[in-house]
Design a protein around this motif. Sequence first.
Motif, PDB file in Angstrom:
ATOM      1  N   ALA A  75      26.534  58.396 -22.074  1.00  0.00           N
ATOM      2  CA  ALA A  75      25.481  58.473 -21.054  1.00  0.00           C
ATOM      3  C   ALA A  75      24.157  58.893 -21.687  1.00  0.00           C
ATOM      4  O   ALA A  75      23.092  58.377 -21.331  1.00  0.00           O
ATOM      5  CB  ALA A  75      25.881  59.452 -19.955  1.00  0.00           C
ATOM      6  N   LEU A  76      24.241  59.818 -22.634  1.00  0.00           N
ATOM      7  CA  LEU A  76      23.043  60.272 -23.329  1.00  0.00           C
ATOM      8  C   LEU A  76      22.397  59.124 -24.107  1.00  0.00           C
ATOM      9  O   LEU A  76      21.176  58.945 -24.068  1.00  0.00           O
ATOM     10  CB  LEU A  76      23.396  61.423 -24.263  1.00  0.00           C
ATOM     11  CG  LEU A  76      22.238  62.079 -24.991  1.00  0.00           C
ATOM     12  CD1 LEU A  76      21.285  62.726 -24.014  1.00  0.00           C
ATOM     13  CD2 LEU A  76      22.771  63.106 -25.969  1.00  0.00           C
ATOM     14  N   ASP A  77      23.204  58.333 -24.788  1.00  0.00           N
ATOM     15  CA  ASP A  77      22.670  57.183 -25.530  1.00  0.00           C
ATOM     16  C   ASP A  77      21.991  56.188 -24.601  1.00  0.00           C
ATOM     17  O   ASP A  77      20.962  55.603 -24.950  1.00  0.00           O
ATOM     18  CB  ASP A  77      23.778  56.499 -26.331  1.00  0.00           C
ATOM     19  CG  ASP A  77      24.244  57.322 -27.517  1.00  0.00           C
ATOM     20  OD1 ASP A  77      23.502  58.238 -27.936  1.00  0.00           O
ATOM     21  OD2 ASP A  77      25.355  57.065 -28.016  1.00  0.00           O
ATOM     22  N   LYS A  78      22.545  56.004 -23.412  1.00  0.00           N
ATOM     23  CA  LYS A  78      21.916  55.108 -22.427  1.00  0.00           C
ATOM     24  C   LYS A  78      20.559  55.655 -21.995  1.00  0.00           C
ATOM     25  O   LYS A  78      19.593  54.897 -21.870  1.00  0.00           O
ATOM     26  CB  LYS A  78      22.819  54.916 -21.216  1.00  0.00           C
ATOM     27  CG  LYS A  78      24.010  54.037 -21.494  1.00  0.00           C
ATOM     28  CD  LYS A  78      24.883  53.878 -20.270  1.00  0.00           C
ATOM     29  CE  LYS A  78      26.133  53.069 -20.606  1.00  0.00           C
ATOM     30  NZ  LYS A  78      27.023  52.945 -19.454  1.00  0.00           N
ATOM     31  N   LEU A  79      20.489  56.963 -21.769  1.00  0.00           N
ATOM     32  CA  LEU A  79      19.201  57.568 -21.412  1.00  0.00           C
ATOM     33  C   LEU A  79      18.176  57.357 -22.518  1.00  0.00           C
ATOM     34  O   LEU A  79      17.024  57.007 -22.258  1.00  0.00           O
ATOM     35  CB  LEU A  79      19.364  59.065 -21.159  1.00  0.00           C
ATOM     36  CG  LEU A  79      19.967  59.501 -19.849  1.00  0.00           C
ATOM     37  CD1 LEU A  79      20.183  61.014 -19.842  1.00  0.00           C
ATOM     38  CD2 LEU A  79      19.089  59.085 -18.682  1.00  0.00           C
ATOM     39  N   LEU A  80      18.608  57.574 -23.754  1.00  0.00           N
ATOM     40  CA  LEU A  80      17.690  57.442 -24.886  1.00  0.00           C
ATOM     41  C   LEU A  80      17.243  56.000 -25.115  1.00  0.00           C
ATOM     42  O   LEU A  80      16.188  55.763 -25.702  1.00  0.00           O
ATOM     43  CB  LEU A  80      18.336  58.004 -26.146  1.00  0.00           C
ATOM     44  CG  LEU A  80      18.518  59.521 -26.153  1.00  0.00           C
ATOM     45  CD1 LEU A  80      19.365  59.951 -27.336  1.00  0.00           C
ATOM     46  CD2 LEU A  80      17.167  60.217 -26.157  1.00  0.00           C
ATOM     47  N   SER A  81      18.015  55.036 -24.635  1.00  0.00           N
ATOM     48  CA  SER A  81      17.635  53.635 -24.818  1.00  0.00           C
ATOM     49  C   SER A  81      16.629  53.164 -23.768  1.00  0.00           C
ATOM     50  O   SER A  81      16.066  52.081 -23.899  1.00  0.00           O
ATOM     51  CB  SER A  81      18.876  52.740 -24.788  1.00  0.00           C
ATOM     52  OG  SER A  81      19.400  52.664 -23.479  1.00  0.00           O
ATOM     53  N   MET A  82      16.382  53.972 -22.755  1.00  0.00           N
ATOM     54  CA  MET A  82      15.430  53.595 -21.699  1.00  0.00           C
ATOM     55  C   MET A  82      14.002  53.706 -22.213  1.00  0.00           C
ATOM     56  O   MET A  82      13.711  54.493 -23.117  1.00  0.00           O
ATOM     57  CB  MET A  82      15.585  54.528 -20.502  1.00  0.00           C
ATOM     58  CG  MET A  82      16.877  54.387 -19.787  1.00  0.00           C
ATOM     59  SD  MET A  82      16.940  55.587 -18.424  1.00  0.00           S
ATOM     60  CE  MET A  82      18.469  55.070 -17.668  1.00  0.00           C
TER      61      MET A  82
ATOM     62  N   ASP B  36       9.957  54.744 -21.626  1.00  0.00           N
ATOM     63  CA  ASP B  36       9.402  56.009 -21.134  1.00  0.00           C
ATOM     64  C   ASP B  36       9.340  56.066 -19.609  1.00  0.00           C
ATOM     65  O   ASP B  36       9.654  57.096 -19.010  1.00  0.00           O
ATOM     66  CB  ASP B  36       8.012  56.240 -21.710  1.00  0.00           C
ATOM     67  CG  ASP B  36       8.042  56.589 -23.181  1.00  0.00           C
ATOM     68  OD1 ASP B  36       9.155  56.747 -23.743  1.00  0.00           O
ATOM     69  OD2 ASP B  36       6.956  56.705 -23.781  1.00  0.00           O
ATOM     70  N   ARG B  37       8.943  54.990 -18.975  1.00  0.00           N
ATOM     71  CA  ARG B  37       8.828  54.971 -17.516  1.00  0.00           C
ATOM     72  C   ARG B  37      10.187  55.177 -16.867  1.00  0.00           C
ATOM     73  O   ARG B  37      10.338  55.953 -15.921  1.00  0.00           O
ATOM     74  CB  ARG B  37       8.199  53.665 -17.038  1.00  0.00           C
ATOM     75  CG  ARG B  37       7.962  53.592 -15.538  1.00  0.00           C
ATOM     76  CD  ARG B  37       7.481  52.213 -15.096  1.00  0.00           C
ATOM     77  NE  ARG B  37       8.354  51.124 -15.525  1.00  0.00           N
ATOM     78  CZ  ARG B  37       9.522  50.817 -14.942  1.00  0.00           C
ATOM     79  NH1 ARG B  37       9.973  51.503 -13.922  1.00  0.00           N
ATOM     80  NH2 ARG B  37      10.246  49.803 -15.393  1.00  0.00           N
ATOM     81  N   GLN B  38      11.196  54.492 -17.384  1.00  0.00           N
ATOM     82  CA  GLN B  38      12.549  54.615 -16.833  1.00  0.00           C
ATOM     83  C   GLN B  38      13.089  56.037 -17.017  1.00  0.00           C
ATOM     84  O   GLN B  38      13.675  56.605 -16.092  1.00  0.00           O
ATOM     85  CB  GLN B  38      13.497  53.622 -17.509  1.00  0.00           C
ATOM     86  CG  GLN B  38      13.206  52.182 -17.189  1.00  0.00           C
ATOM     87  CD  GLN B  38      13.981  51.232 -18.084  1.00  0.00           C
ATOM     88  OE1 GLN B  38      14.137  51.450 -19.286  1.00  0.00           O
ATOM     89  NE2 GLN B  38      14.488  50.157 -17.492  1.00  0.00           N
ATOM     90  N   LEU B  39      12.884  56.595 -18.203  1.00  0.00           N
ATOM     91  CA  LEU B  39      13.366  57.940 -18.474  1.00  0.00           C
ATOM     92  C   LEU B  39      12.663  58.955 -17.568  1.00  0.00           C
ATOM     93  O   LEU B  39      13.306  59.861 -17.024  1.00  0.00           O
ATOM     94  CB  LEU B  39      13.163  58.298 -19.947  1.00  0.00           C
ATOM     95  CG  LEU B  39      13.708  59.648 -20.392  1.00  0.00           C
ATOM     96  CD1 LEU B  39      15.199  59.787 -20.069  1.00  0.00           C
ATOM     97  CD2 LEU B  39      13.456  59.849 -21.880  1.00  0.00           C
TER      98      LEU B  39
ATOM     99  N   ILE C  74       4.812  65.123 -16.258  1.00  0.00           N
ATOM    100  CA  ILE C  74       5.335  64.560 -17.504  1.00  0.00           C
ATOM    101  C   ILE C  74       4.370  63.520 -18.067  1.00  0.00           C
ATOM    102  O   ILE C  74       4.001  62.578 -17.394  1.00  0.00           O
ATOM    103  CB  ILE C  74       6.720  63.913 -17.268  1.00  0.00           C
ATOM    104  CG1 ILE C  74       7.707  64.969 -16.784  1.00  0.00           C
ATOM    105  CG2 ILE C  74       7.225  63.247 -18.532  1.00  0.00           C
ATOM    106  CD1 ILE C  74       9.051  64.409 -16.396  1.00  0.00           C
ATOM    107  N   ASP C  75       3.962  63.719 -19.318  1.00  0.00           N
ATOM    108  CA  ASP C  75       3.093  62.776 -20.000  1.00  0.00           C
ATOM    109  C   ASP C  75       3.849  62.193 -21.199  1.00  0.00           C
ATOM    110  O   ASP C  75       4.974  62.605 -21.485  1.00  0.00           O
ATOM    111  CB  ASP C  75       1.782  63.445 -20.422  1.00  0.00           C
ATOM    112  CG  ASP C  75       1.993  64.618 -21.364  1.00  0.00           C
ATOM    113  OD1 ASP C  75       3.032  64.670 -22.056  1.00  0.00           O
ATOM    114  OD2 ASP C  75       1.120  65.491 -21.423  1.00  0.00           O
ATOM    115  N   PRO C  76       3.257  61.234 -21.905  1.00  0.00           N
ATOM    116  CA  PRO C  76       3.968  60.613 -23.041  1.00  0.00           C
ATOM    117  C   PRO C  76       4.450  61.614 -24.096  1.00  0.00           C
ATOM    118  O   PRO C  76       5.537  61.467 -24.644  1.00  0.00           O
ATOM    119  CB  PRO C  76       2.951  59.638 -23.616  1.00  0.00           C
ATOM    120  CG  PRO C  76       2.096  59.268 -22.442  1.00  0.00           C
ATOM    121  CD  PRO C  76       1.997  60.541 -21.632  1.00  0.00           C
ATOM    122  N   ALA C  77       3.674  62.652 -24.365  1.00  0.00           N
ATOM    123  CA  ALA C  77       4.103  63.658 -25.345  1.00  0.00           C
ATOM    124  C   ALA C  77       5.322  64.419 -24.823  1.00  0.00           C
ATOM    125  O   ALA C  77       6.223  64.761 -25.598  1.00  0.00           O
ATOM    126  CB  ALA C  77       2.960  64.626 -25.648  1.00  0.00           C
TER     127      ALA C  77
END
Length: 74
Positions: free
Chosen positions: A7-14, A16-19, A39-42
């Motif tokens: 699940a963590l890998d799926k989150l990391l593959s999203m 920035d907008r999706q995450l 939340i900003d890009p940084a």
Amino acid sequence: MQIDREALDKLLSMNDRQLKTIINRLAADSGIDPAQFNIDPASIESIRRALRSATDEDLKRVAEQYEANRKKRG
């Protein structure tokens, strides 16, 4: 809620907008106003770094805390 390495890998593959959307939804589900995050890009990159370094024990603790917060609200 189940948080595991897959699940963590799926989150990391999203992207920035999706995450950011997922983070906001999780916050709202936990009773936290997502508007408080700003939340900003940084911030997204910082979150990605933290997620990448999370251990299996960290993931277990997060899942337990999330469930405890949901039960308090419910």
